[in-house]
Design a protein around this motif. Structure first.
Motif, PDB file in Angstrom:
ATOM      1  N   UNK A 127     -22.751   9.771  23.588  1.00 16.55           N
ATOM      2  CA  UNK A 127     -21.760  10.809  23.850  1.00 16.55           C
ATOM      3  C   UNK A 127     -22.505  12.128  23.904  1.00 16.55           C
ATOM      4  N   UNK A 128     -22.375  12.843  24.999  1.00 20.02           N
ATOM      5  CA  UNK A 128     -23.051  14.118  25.155  1.00 20.02           C
ATOM      6  C   UNK A 128     -22.084  15.278  25.080  1.00 20.02           C
ATOM      7  N   UNK A 129     -21.184  15.261  24.130  1.00 20.75           N
ATOM      8  CA  UNK A 129     -20.183  16.312  24.009  1.00 20.75           C
ATOM      9  C   UNK A 129     -18.850  15.834  24.526  1.00 20.75           C
ATOM     10  N   UNK A 130     -17.796  16.399  24.033  1.00 17.87           N
ATOM     11  CA  UNK A 130     -16.468  16.016  24.480  1.00 17.87           C
ATOM     12  C   UNK A 130     -15.676  15.365  23.359  1.00 17.87           C
ATOM     13  N   UNK A 170      -9.313   7.043  20.221  1.00 18.10           N
ATOM     14  CA  UNK A 170      -8.849   5.663  20.239  1.00 18.10           C
ATOM     15  C   UNK A 170      -7.468   5.623  19.617  1.00 18.10           C
ATOM     16  N   UNK A 171      -6.543   5.026  20.301  1.00 20.81           N
ATOM     17  CA  UNK A 171      -5.193   4.917  19.763  1.00 20.81           C
ATOM     18  C   UNK A 171      -4.338   6.109  20.111  1.00 20.81           C
ATOM     19  N   UNK A 172      -3.286   6.266  19.329  1.00 17.50           N
ATOM     20  CA  UNK A 172      -2.317   7.331  19.584  1.00 17.50           C
ATOM     21  C   UNK A 172      -2.864   8.688  19.149  1.00 17.50           C
ATOM     22  N   UNK A 173      -2.454   9.702  19.846  1.00 18.96           N
ATOM     23  CA  UNK A 173      -2.862  11.058  19.487  1.00 18.96           C
ATOM     24  C   UNK A 173      -1.715  12.009  19.788  1.00 18.96           C
ATOM     25  N   UNK A 174      -1.364  12.814  18.812  1.00 19.11           N
ATOM     26  CA  UNK A 174      -0.319  13.815  19.015  1.00 19.11           C
ATOM     27  C   UNK A 174      -0.905  15.096  19.581  1.00 19.11           C
ATOM     28  N   UNK A 175      -2.088  15.469  19.075  1.00 17.21           N
ATOM     29  CA  UNK A 175      -2.645  16.766  19.453  1.00 17.21           C
ATOM     30  C   UNK A 175      -4.164  16.660  19.440  1.00 17.21           C
ATOM     31  N   UNK A 176      -4.816  16.869  20.581  1.00 17.17           N
ATOM     32  CA  UNK A 176      -6.267  16.905  20.675  1.00 17.17           C
ATOM     33  C   UNK A 176      -6.677  18.282  21.152  1.00 17.17           C
TER      34      UNK A 176
END
Length: 72
Positions: A13-16, A20-26
């Motif tokens: 992973x180079x950033x970002x 995995x799964x449910x997410x309410x707020x990213x």
């Protein structure tokens, strides 16, 4: 609602954000500053940049442009 996540392989992973799964707020938090001279970020085929003498001023008098502390 729960999510079902199957087998997964991440080589690098180079950033970002990886979710995995449910997410309410990213909300990824990252700041950066880039100094580049004339024609530094040109992309494409057959680029011709005639800049003569070029200089980039990297002096930053305020030191803090965008703070991450307290910005959760």
């Amino acid at each position: 609602m729960p999510a079902i996540v199957g087998p997964c392989k991440i080589n690098s992973i180079g950033g970002g954000v990886v979710n995995f799964g449910d997410a309410f707020y990213l909300s990824p938090k990252d700041t950066s500053k880039t100094n580049a001279g004339c024609g530094a970020f040109n992309t494409g085929d057959f680029i011709m940049t005639n800049s003569g003498v070029s200089a980039t001023n990297t002096f930053d008098s305020d030191l803090n442009d965008q703070q991450l502390t307290g910005n959760a």
